[in-house]
Design a protein around this motif. Structure first.
Motif, PDB file in Angstrom:
ATOM      1  N   LEU A   1       0.829  -1.208   0.000  1.00 53.92           N
ATOM      2  CA  LEU A   1       0.000   0.000   0.000  1.00 53.92           C
ATOM      3  C   LEU A   1       0.865   1.260   0.000  1.00 53.92           C
ATOM      4  CD1 LEU A   1      -2.858  -1.089   2.403  1.00 53.92           C
ATOM      5  CD2 LEU A   1      -3.004  -0.761  -0.067  1.00 53.92           C
TER       6      LEU A   1
ATOM      7  N   SER B   1       1.880   1.738  -3.521  1.00 58.32           N
ATOM      8  CA  SER B   1       0.753   2.315  -4.256  1.00 58.32           C
ATOM      9  C   SER B   1       0.656   3.816  -4.012  1.00 58.32           C
ATOM     10  CB  SER B   1      -0.541   1.620  -3.835  1.00 58.32           C
ATOM     11  OG  SER B   1      -1.642   2.209  -4.446  1.00 58.32           O
TER      12      SER B   1
ATOM     13  N   LEU C   1      -2.501  -1.026  -5.523  1.00 59.26           N
ATOM     14  CA  LEU C   1      -3.522  -0.806  -4.498  1.00 59.26           C
ATOM     15  C   LEU C   1      -4.360  -2.066  -4.293  1.00 59.26           C
ATOM     16  CD1 LEU C   1      -4.927   1.233  -2.597  1.00 59.26           C
ATOM     17  CD2 LEU C   1      -6.457   1.752  -4.502  1.00 59.26           C
TER      18      LEU C   1
END
Length: 165
Positions: A107, A110, A152
């Motif tokens: 994450l 991302s 993501l």
């Protein structure tokens, strides 16, 4: 379960490949002036027949470009690290535990991609000299935006994934 594991690994590797290509390939910005060669500009160089560094890329005026460079490199590194952490956690986690550490790293990758592509979108005119401003976004820019939802989704998959037998 083995099919799901293979899908997750392939999805992660596809996102990492997209990040590598988006970071390395020289097509973030494409200018095709009439009667001349197409000029491709990436985060470091502008190329037609020969390559030359992006003007003022090492000055304080290009701090936005340096931020894009740094966050794209960081995103690529984080994506690779999260893959190796996933492989390690695959063998080290107890049954029923979640891949939280892998998810956090993915994450963050991302987030870095989103920051880099957003900065490039907002500051595209300040990166280029006047002769290169009449261009359009190139394939590497598009790949960077495609890799954002892929990383993501991959990070979110790791959040909900539990280790099974």
């Amino acid at each position: 379960m083995l099919i799901i594991l293979a899908f997750i690994i392939l999805f992660h590797l596809a996102a990492a490949i997209l990040l590598f290509v988006a970071t390395i390939h020289n097509a973030w910005w494409v200018v095709s002036p009439a009667g001349r060669d197409v000029i491709y500009t990436d985060l470091w160089y502008s190329c037609n027949a020969t390559c030359y560094p992006v003007e003022n890329s090492h000055t304080a005026d290009a701090a936005f470009l340096q931020a894009v460079q740094a966050t794209m490199i960081l995103a690529t590194i984080l994506c690779c690290v999260s893959f190796f952490v996933f492989i390690l956690q695959l063998f080290r986690l107890q049954q029923g535990e979640r891949f939280i550490f892998t998810a956090i790293i993915q994450l963050l990758a991302s987030l870095c991609v989103m920051i880099a592509a957003s900065i490039y979108t907002a500051q595209k005119t300040s990166f280029h000299v006047a002769s290169l401003q009449d261009g359009s976004y190139g394939s590497s820019y598009v790949l960077a935006w495609i890799s954002f939802p892929m990383t993501l989704i991959s990070g979110l998959m790791y959040l909900v994934l539990r280790k099974r037998k």
